[in-house]
Design a protein around this motif. Structure first.
Motif, PDB file in Angstrom:
ATOM      1  N   ASN A 184     -15.023  -5.086  10.146  1.00 30.76           N
ATOM      2  CA  ASN A 184     -14.625  -5.203   8.449  1.00 30.76           C
ATOM      3  C   ASN A 184     -14.660  -6.683   8.352  1.00 30.76           C
ATOM      4  O   ASN A 184     -14.153  -7.524   9.013  1.00 30.76           O
TER       5      ASN A 184
ATOM      6  N   LYS B  74      -3.398   1.532   8.571  1.00 37.28           N
ATOM      7  CA  LYS B  74      -3.547   0.423   7.715  1.00 37.28           C
ATOM      8  C   LYS B  74      -2.285  -0.478   7.780  1.00 37.28           C
ATOM      9  O   LYS B  74      -0.775   0.337   7.458  1.00 37.28           O
TER      10      LYS B  74
ATOM     11  N   GLU C  37     -18.313   4.778  -0.597  1.00 31.82           N
ATOM     12  CA  GLU C  37     -17.492   4.006  -1.449  1.00 31.82           C
ATOM     13  C   GLU C  37     -18.123   3.500  -2.643  1.00 31.82           C
ATOM     14  O   GLU C  37     -19.353   3.031  -2.586  1.00 31.82           O
TER      15      GLU C  37
ATOM     16  N   GLU D 298      -3.461   7.009   6.864  1.00 34.23           N
ATOM     17  CA  GLU D 298      -3.848   8.120   5.950  1.00 34.23           C
ATOM     18  C   GLU D 298      -4.982   8.909   6.465  1.00 34.23           C
ATOM     19  O   GLU D 298      -5.360   8.644   7.567  1.00 34.23           O
ATOM     20  N   GLU D 299      -5.187  10.056   5.841  1.00 33.13           N
ATOM     21  CA  GLU D 299      -6.210  11.029   6.483  1.00 33.13           C
ATOM     22  C   GLU D 299      -7.626  10.174   6.252  1.00 33.13           C
ATOM     23  O   GLU D 299      -7.809   9.330   5.286  1.00 33.13           O
ATOM     24  N   LYS D 300      -8.526  10.145   7.246  1.00 31.14           N
ATOM     25  CA  LYS D 300      -9.882   9.384   7.056  1.00 31.14           C
ATOM     26  C   LYS D 300     -10.679  10.263   6.120  1.00 31.14           C
ATOM     27  O   LYS D 300     -10.734  11.469   6.049  1.00 31.14           O
ATOM     28  N   LEU D 301     -11.258   9.657   4.954  1.00 25.69           N
ATOM     29  CA  LEU D 301     -12.051  10.193   3.945  1.00 25.69           C
ATOM     30  C   LEU D 301     -13.475   9.921   4.456  1.00 25.69           C
ATOM     31  O   LEU D 301     -13.941   8.921   4.882  1.00 25.69           O
TER      32      LEU D 301
ATOM     33  N   MET E 171     -13.553   6.339  -2.538  1.00 25.70           N
ATOM     34  CA  MET E 171     -14.456   6.951  -1.768  1.00 25.70           C
ATOM     35  C   MET E 171     -14.778   8.236  -2.493  1.00 25.70           C
ATOM     36  O   MET E 171     -14.206   9.006  -2.923  1.00 25.70           O
TER      37      MET E 171
ATOM     38  N   LYS F 297     -18.606  -3.894   3.703  1.00 25.91           N
ATOM     39  CA  LYS F 297     -17.721  -4.522   4.241  1.00 25.91           C
ATOM     40  C   LYS F 297     -18.024  -4.630   5.687  1.00 25.91           C
ATOM     41  O   LYS F 297     -17.478  -5.850   6.256  1.00 25.91           O
TER      42      LYS F 297
ATOM     43  N   VAL G 175      -7.653  -2.999   8.429  1.00 31.63           N
ATOM     44  CA  VAL G 175      -7.525  -1.609   8.357  1.00 31.63           C
ATOM     45  C   VAL G 175      -8.577  -1.324   9.356  1.00 31.63           C
ATOM     46  O   VAL G 175      -9.481  -1.697   9.604  1.00 31.63           O
TER      47      VAL G 175
ATOM     48  N   VAL H 146     -10.449   2.125  11.207  1.00 32.65           N
ATOM     49  CA  VAL H 146     -10.763   3.707  10.799  1.00 32.65           C
ATOM     50  C   VAL H 146     -11.121   4.658  12.031  1.00 32.65           C
ATOM     51  O   VAL H 146     -11.998   3.848  12.647  1.00 32.65           O
TER      52      VAL H 146
ATOM     53  N   VAL I 216      -9.096   4.671  -2.077  1.00 34.12           N
ATOM     54  CA  VAL I 216      -9.010   4.175  -1.011  1.00 34.12           C
ATOM     55  C   VAL I 216      -8.091   2.847  -0.915  1.00 34.12           C
ATOM     56  O   VAL I 216      -7.212   2.821  -0.135  1.00 34.12           O
ATOM     57  N   GLU I 217      -8.139   2.232  -2.016  1.00 33.53           N
ATOM     58  CA  GLU I 217      -6.937   1.234  -2.404  1.00 33.53           C
ATOM     59  C   GLU I 217      -7.253   0.616  -3.658  1.00 33.53           C
ATOM     60  O   GLU I 217      -8.185   0.868  -4.442  1.00 33.53           O
TER      61      GLU I 217
ATOM     62  N   GLY J 248      -8.488  -7.881   3.677  1.00 27.42           N
ATOM     63  CA  GLY J 248      -9.493  -6.870   3.933  1.00 27.42           C
ATOM     64  C   GLY J 248      -9.829  -6.353   5.369  1.00 27.42           C
ATOM     65  O   GLY J 248     -10.701  -5.686   5.613  1.00 27.42           O
TER      66      GLY J 248
ATOM     67  N   ALA K  99      -7.025   6.682   8.912  1.00 23.45           N
ATOM     68  CA  ALA K  99      -7.265   5.147   8.759  1.00 23.45           C
ATOM     69  C   ALA K  99      -5.743   4.700   9.121  1.00 23.45           C
ATOM     70  O   ALA K  99      -4.629   5.314   8.559  1.00 23.45           O
TER      71      ALA K  99
ATOM     72  N   LYS L 261       0.762  -1.298   0.254  1.00 18.06           N
ATOM     73  CA  LYS L 261       0.227  -0.003   0.007  1.00 18.06           C
ATOM     74  C   LYS L 261       0.921   1.345  -0.128  1.00 18.06           C
ATOM     75  O   LYS L 261       0.429   2.110  -0.739  1.00 18.06           O
TER      76      LYS L 261
HETATM   77  P1  AMP Z   1      -8.785  -1.213   2.424  1.00 15.96           P
HETATM   78  O1  AMP Z   1      -8.411  -2.774   3.024  1.00 15.96           O
HETATM   79  O2  AMP Z   1      -7.750  -0.276   2.278  1.00 15.96           O
HETATM   80  O3  AMP Z   1      -9.902  -1.204   1.511  1.00 15.96           O
HETATM   81  O4  AMP Z   1      -9.932  -0.850   3.650  1.00 15.96           O
HETATM   82  C1  AMP Z   1     -10.988  -1.277   4.123  1.00 15.96           C
HETATM   83  C2  AMP Z   1     -11.820  -0.526   4.467  1.00 15.96           C
HETATM   84  O5  AMP Z   1     -11.544   0.439   5.461  1.00 15.96           O
HETATM   85  C3  AMP Z   1     -12.364   0.339   3.093  1.00 15.96           C
HETATM   86  O6  AMP Z   1     -13.317  -0.339   2.296  1.00 15.96           O
HETATM   87  C4  AMP Z   1     -12.969   1.810   3.683  1.00 15.96           C
HETATM   88  O7  AMP Z   1     -14.219   1.488   4.403  1.00 15.96           O
HETATM   89  C5  AMP Z   1     -12.101   1.842   5.165  1.00 15.96           C
HETATM   90  N1  AMP Z   1     -10.758   2.813   4.698  1.00 15.96           N
HETATM   91  C6  AMP Z   1      -9.836   2.477   4.190  1.00 15.96           C
HETATM   92  N2  AMP Z   1      -9.078   3.821   3.790  1.00 15.96           N
HETATM   93  C7  AMP Z   1      -9.840   4.598   4.379  1.00 15.96           C
HETATM   94  C8  AMP Z   1      -9.415   6.101   4.392  1.00 15.96           C
HETATM   95  N3  AMP Z   1      -8.425   6.631   4.134  1.00 15.96           N
HETATM   96  N4  AMP Z   1     -10.659   6.794   4.955  1.00 15.96           N
HETATM   97  C9  AMP Z   1     -11.858   6.235   5.265  1.00 15.96           C
HETATM   98  N5  AMP Z   1     -12.028   4.853   5.352  1.00 15.96           N
HETATM   99  C10 AMP Z   1     -11.378   3.990   4.870  1.00 15.96           C
END
Ligand code: AMP
Length: 445
Positions: A230, A147, A198, A191-194, A282, A220, A157, A159, A291-292, A154, A145, A106
């Motif tokens: 999640n 990570k 999604e 990461e900053e929270k968004l 997002m 999720k 992470v 948040v 987000v990824e 999955g 977030a 990542k």
């Molecule tokens: P990921 O495995 O990176 O997809 O993260 C799992 C879940 O965490 C995502 O589907 C989002 O719901 C949440 N998430 C990941 N990154 C962020 C972010 N920067 N801000 C807010 N939610 C996030």
């Protein structure tokens, strides 16, 4: 006859196998860690083996004279299965280890985005020292977030506001990720929270050009109304117009543009991306943010798009491998889809394994729904749960409401004392909430 190998034993792979089998001249071979009854039935031959056991998979592929391989899950990509198969002269419609790094690392993904100035970037930094991580978390007021750098299925992470209740929680989890090497490295990405809604955008990629598929929204969180931990994904829906009810056509196009830029950047780095590229976005008040990025179909999202695919999937795979995607005719039916997973009771916390599930396949089909088996085992004609998701039912309809009804009618024919389903997925109430959320954030759609 084209011999196609599909690697993986989940519902995503069941959907891939079904698409392969629709192609007239192909014969399906599979490798999976579990005994997925849906996949086994479609296969000319199969092997039960860990999908990450590269040697075993290569041996099986050579033994069967495979022409084309498709790898479903991310773990074998990280192990370099694509590279090894290619070395033996087998065509592979999945990314190499280096191009899959867009998912498996990542931090590298974020660095690539900055280097090539790809839109949709978020503020982020990676640390191997918990104290520096803490400083950064505090500088963002804990709105972060946290990570792991590598793969966690999955589930790694966390948040702020959802799983992390305070700045201290975020700091402690960042420390835990580093100390316990969660995701394989003693390093953490902050990461900053968004804030927003999604959506998933998947696209075929031949290394230069992408062909985007309908947008999908996954769910999720384990429990109704997006509560609980999640998971790998509890279900998903897509709309007949290919975009989601809370977004506009230009939001969708923004996503497509970002994915196209990612593919171009990977090519410039010397790692052309062949296969399905997956953007998790997002949609915020400032547009679509990444987000990824994943290096394969999503699970459940593959089940929303593949049944709608017009055109020969195996042909499309060859055109990705050969770099001439634009020459193929590709399209998707103008239909909505709703997919709901059946999971073992306790999934996401502690699954009840080895419990029987009664699946009336004929009745599900009669209702017009589609069944995809996931991580179950079949013994003596009976289906048993493992610790992962068990099976999924997909409804396809004229609109989301119609598709949801069909999905639920199908689900009535799946019975078990110890199963759980998020019934709110695809229901009007939840979708209205999403539209309202976006409206609040943006003023209007
Ligand atoms: P990921 O495995 O990176 O997809 O993260 C799992 C879940 O965490 C995502 O589907 C989002 O719901 C949440 N998430 C990941 N990154 C962020 C972010 N920067 N801000 C807010 N939610 C996030």
């Amino acid at each position: 006859m084209i011999k196609v190998l599909v690697v993986g034993g989940g519902a995503r792979e069941h959907a891939i196998c079904s698409a392969v089998c629709k192609s007239e001249d192909s014969q399906l071979y599979t490798v999976m860690h579990n005994r997925n009854p849906g996949i086994i039935r479609l296969s000319k031959d199969y092997r039960i083996s860990k999908e990450t056991d590269v040697e075993k998979v290569v041996e099986f592929a050579l033994d069967k004279g495979i022409d084309l391989a498709i790898i479903g899950p991310e773990a074998p990509l990280e192990k370099g299965l694509t590279d090894e198969l290619m070395k033996r002269g087998i065509k592979v419609c999945s990314p190499t280890r280096d191009s899959a790094r867009i998912e498996t690392d990542k931090e590298w993904m974020r660095k690539m985005m900055s280097k090539y100035k790809i839109p949709g970037q978020v503020r982020n930094r990676a640390f191997d020292d918990p104290r520096s991580a803490e400083e950064f978390i505090r500088s963002l007021n804990g709105n972060v977030a946290v990570k792991p750098i590598g793969l966690t299925g999955g589930k790694g992470v966390k948040v702020a506001g959802d799983h992390l209740r305070s700045v201290e929680d975020a700091v402690n989890y960042a420390r835990e990720v580093i100390e316990k090497r969660i995701g394989g490295k003693a390093r953490v990405l902050i990461e900053e929270k968004l804030e927003g809604e999604e959506f998933t955008l998947q696209a075929f990629s031949d290394g230069k050009t992408i062909f985007p598929m309908p947008a999908v929204q996954d769910h999720k969180r384990l429990l109704p109304s997006d509560e609980g931990p999640n998971t790998g994904g509890m279900g998903s829906y897509s709309s007949e117009d290919g975009i989601l009810p809370f977004m506009s056509r230009s939001d969708y196009e923004e996503g497509v543009h970002i994915l196209q830029r990612v593919v171009e950047s990977l090519r410039k780095e010397g790692h052309p991306f062949i296969g399905v590229i997956y953007g998790q976005f997002m949609l915020t008040r400032d547009g679509a943010k990444i987000v990824e990025i994943n290096a394969r179909f999503g699970d459940p999202e593959a089940m929303n798009v593949l049944p709608l695919l017009k055109g020969d999937y195996v042909d499309i795979c060859f055109s990705m491998v050969e770099g001439n995607l634009t020459k193929r005719k590709i399209g998707f039916e103008r239909k909505a889809t709703v997919c709901k997973y059946v999971v073992p009771e306790g999934y996401g916390v502690k699954s009840m394994v080895d419990q029987p599930i009664d699946v009336d396949e004929k009745s599900i089909e009669d209702e017009g729904a589609i069944l995809f088996y996931a991580s179950v085992n079949e013994r003596d004609g009976k289906i048993y749960t493992t610790s992962s998701r068990s099976l999924a039912v997909v409804g396809i309809g004229e609109d989301i409401e119609d598709a949801e009804r069909i999905c639920e009618r199908g689900l009535k024919h799946v019975k078990g004392e110890h199963i759980f389903i998020r019934h709110d997925i695809g229901k009007r109430e939840l979708i209205e909430k999403r539209i309202e959320h976006m409206r609040r954030l943006r003023g209007s759609i």
